[in-house]
Scaffold this motif. Structure first.
Motif, short mmCIF file in Angstrom:
data_model
loop_
_atom_site.label_atom_id
_atom_site.label_comp_id
_atom_site.label_asym_id
_atom_site.label_seq_id
_atom_site.Cartn_x
_atom_site.Cartn_y
_atom_site.Cartn_z
N VAL A 78 -10.56 3.82 5.32
CA VAL A 78 -9.36 4.65 5.48
C VAL A 78 -8.96 5.14 4.10
O VAL A 78 -9.29 4.54 3.08
CB VAL A 78 -8.17 3.91 6.15
N VAL A 79 -8.24 6.25 4.10
CA VAL A 79 -7.78 6.86 2.86
C VAL A 79 -6.30 6.54 2.67
O VAL A 79 -5.51 6.66 3.60
CB VAL A 79 -8.03 8.38 2.87
N ASN A 80 -5.98 6.12 1.46
CA ASN A 80 -4.61 5.80 1.08
C ASN A 80 -4.01 6.99 0.33
O ASN A 80 -4.63 7.51 -0.59
CB ASN A 80 -4.61 4.56 0.18
N ALA A 81 -2.83 7.40 0.71
CA ALA A 81 -2.07 8.42 -0.02
C ALA A 81 -1.40 7.70 -1.18
O ALA A 81 -0.25 7.28 -1.10
CB ALA A 81 -1.05 9.09 0.89
N ALA A 82 -2.16 7.51 -2.24
CA ALA A 82 -1.77 6.63 -3.35
C ALA A 82 -0.83 7.30 -4.34
O ALA A 82 -0.69 8.52 -4.36
CB ALA A 82 -3.03 6.17 -4.08
N ASN A 83 -0.22 6.45 -5.17
CA ASN A 83 0.50 6.94 -6.33
C ASN A 83 -0.40 6.75 -7.55
O ASN A 83 -1.46 6.11 -7.46
CB ASN A 83 1.85 6.23 -6.48
N ALA A 84 -0.03 7.33 -8.67
CA ALA A 84 -0.89 7.34 -9.85
C ALA A 84 -1.27 5.93 -10.32
O ALA A 84 -2.38 5.70 -10.81
CB ALA A 84 -0.22 8.11 -10.99
N GLN A 85 -0.36 4.98 -10.18
CA GLN A 85 -0.62 3.62 -10.66
C GLN A 85 -1.31 2.75 -9.60
O GLN A 85 -1.60 1.58 -9.86
CB GLN A 85 0.69 2.97 -11.11
N LEU A 86 -1.54 3.32 -8.40
CA LEU A 86 -2.20 2.61 -7.29
C LEU A 86 -1.42 1.36 -6.88
O LEU A 86 -1.99 0.36 -6.47
CB LEU A 86 -3.65 2.25 -7.66
N LEU A 87 -0.10 1.45 -6.99
CA LEU A 87 0.77 0.33 -6.63
C LEU A 87 1.35 0.54 -5.24
O LEU A 87 1.29 1.63 -4.68
CB LEU A 87 1.93 0.23 -7.64
N ILE A 88 1.95 -0.53 -4.71
CA ILE A 88 2.64 -0.42 -3.43
C ILE A 88 3.74 0.63 -3.58
O ILE A 88 4.35 0.77 -4.65
CB ILE A 88 3.21 -1.78 -2.97
N GLY A 89 3.95 1.40 -2.55
CA GLY A 89 4.98 2.43 -2.59
C GLY A 89 5.56 2.58 -1.20
O GLY A 89 5.52 1.66 -0.40
N GLY A 90 6.06 3.76 -0.91
CA GLY A 90 6.57 4.04 0.41
C GLY A 90 5.48 4.65 1.27
O GLY A 90 4.34 4.82 0.83
N GLY A 91 5.81 4.99 2.48
CA GLY A 91 4.91 5.71 3.36
C GLY A 91 3.56 5.04 3.54
O GLY A 91 3.46 3.82 3.70
N VAL A 92 2.50 5.85 3.49
CA VAL A 92 1.14 5.36 3.71
C VAL A 92 0.77 4.31 2.67
O VAL A 92 0.20 3.26 3.01
CB VAL A 92 0.13 6.54 3.69
N ALA A 93 1.07 4.56 1.41
CA ALA A 93 0.71 3.60 0.35
C ALA A 93 1.35 2.24 0.59
O ALA A 93 0.70 1.20 0.43
CB ALA A 93 1.08 4.14 -1.02
N GLY A 94 2.61 2.24 0.98
CA GLY A 94 3.28 0.97 1.25
C GLY A 94 2.67 0.25 2.43
O GLY A 94 2.43 -0.96 2.38
N ALA A 95 2.40 0.99 3.49
CA ALA A 95 1.82 0.38 4.70
C ALA A 95 0.44 -0.21 4.40
O ALA A 95 0.12 -1.33 4.82
CB ALA A 95 1.73 1.42 5.81
N ILE A 96 -0.37 0.53 3.67
CA ILE A 96 -1.72 0.03 3.36
C ILE A 96 -1.66 -1.18 2.45
O ILE A 96 -2.36 -2.17 2.68
CB ILE A 96 -2.60 1.16 2.78
N HIS A 97 -0.82 -1.14 1.44
CA HIS A 97 -0.70 -2.30 0.54
C HIS A 97 -0.20 -3.54 1.29
O HIS A 97 -0.73 -4.64 1.08
CB HIS A 97 0.22 -1.99 -0.65
N ARG A 98 0.76 -3.36 2.17
CA ARG A 98 1.26 -4.51 2.94
C ARG A 98 0.17 -5.07 3.85
O ARG A 98 0.00 -6.28 3.96
CB ARG A 98 2.50 -4.13 3.75
N ALA A 99 -0.59 -4.19 4.49
CA ALA A 99 -1.63 -4.64 5.41
C ALA A 99 -2.82 -5.25 4.68
O ALA A 99 -3.44 -6.20 5.17
CB ALA A 99 -2.10 -3.47 6.28
N ALA A 100 -3.15 -4.73 3.51
CA ALA A 100 -4.31 -5.23 2.75
C ALA A 100 -4.00 -6.53 2.03
O ALA A 100 -4.89 -7.31 1.72
CB ALA A 100 -4.78 -4.18 1.74
#
Length: 178
Positions: free
Chosen positions: A26-48
């Motif tokens: 799956v593709v993560n809509a990441a932020n520049a630092q590849l950290l947990i964030g909101g939206g897709v990035a937050g969901a993927i980080h929480r699940a991973a």
């Protein structure tokens, strides 16, 4: 609804990107630092799981249009491809950067021999890219790139709403019928 294009199944669905257990990546809509964030990035980080931030640290920062790949960790997928989409109207040229996101993700998938991949609508949430404009800006080059795909057999666009899924479906149907 599924569409066949260049021997590849393409579909768009309303759903949760973290629950695509039949996809290899799956593709993560990441932020520049590849950290947990909101939206897709937050969901993927929480699940991973928290290990994802540790795995991502040496890969960061990334620039708009870039993509990097990690293992899926606690996700049901083998891989996560992290893309930094452009902030619409800020990162320029937005169309080229968005296109680069999708094409770089496809290339990483091909490099790993990945057969199935799920994409969110990159940059269309907090980054403000209008959904219909995003489709016009990335999809023609994306579909063209599929004619060179060796491993990818299934692409699923996993979208936030029924309306978004319908927009993707309509665009894909029109594009592949020419």
């Amino acid at each position: 609804m599924q569409t066949e294009y260049q021997g590849i199944t393409i579909e768009s669905v309303k759903g949760d990107i973290t629950k695509q257990d039949d996809l290899e990546a799956v593709v993560n809509a990441a932020n520049a630092q590849l950290l947990i964030g909101g939206g897709v990035a937050g969901a993927i980080h929480r699940a991973a799981g928290p290990e994802l931030e540790e795995v991502c640290k040496p890969l960061a920062p990334i620039s708009p249009g870039e993509a990097v790949i990690t293992e899926g960790l606690q996700m049901p997928n083998d891989y996560i491809i992290h893309c930094l989409g452009p902030v619409y109207g800020v990162d320029k040229p937005s169309d080229e950067l968005l296109r680069a996101c999708y094409l770089n993700a496809l290339q990483l998938a091909e490099d790993k021999g990945i057969t199935s991949i799920g994409f969110p609508a990159l940059s269309t949430g907090a980054f403000g890219y209008p959904l219909e404009q995003a489709l016009v800006d990335f999809m023609p080059a994306f579909l063209d790139q599929l004619s060179h795909a060796a491993s990818i057999q299934h692409i699923r666009f996993v979208l936030f709403s029924d309306k978004d899924a319908a927009s993707y479906e309509k665009y894909i149907q029109q594009a592949v019928s020419y």
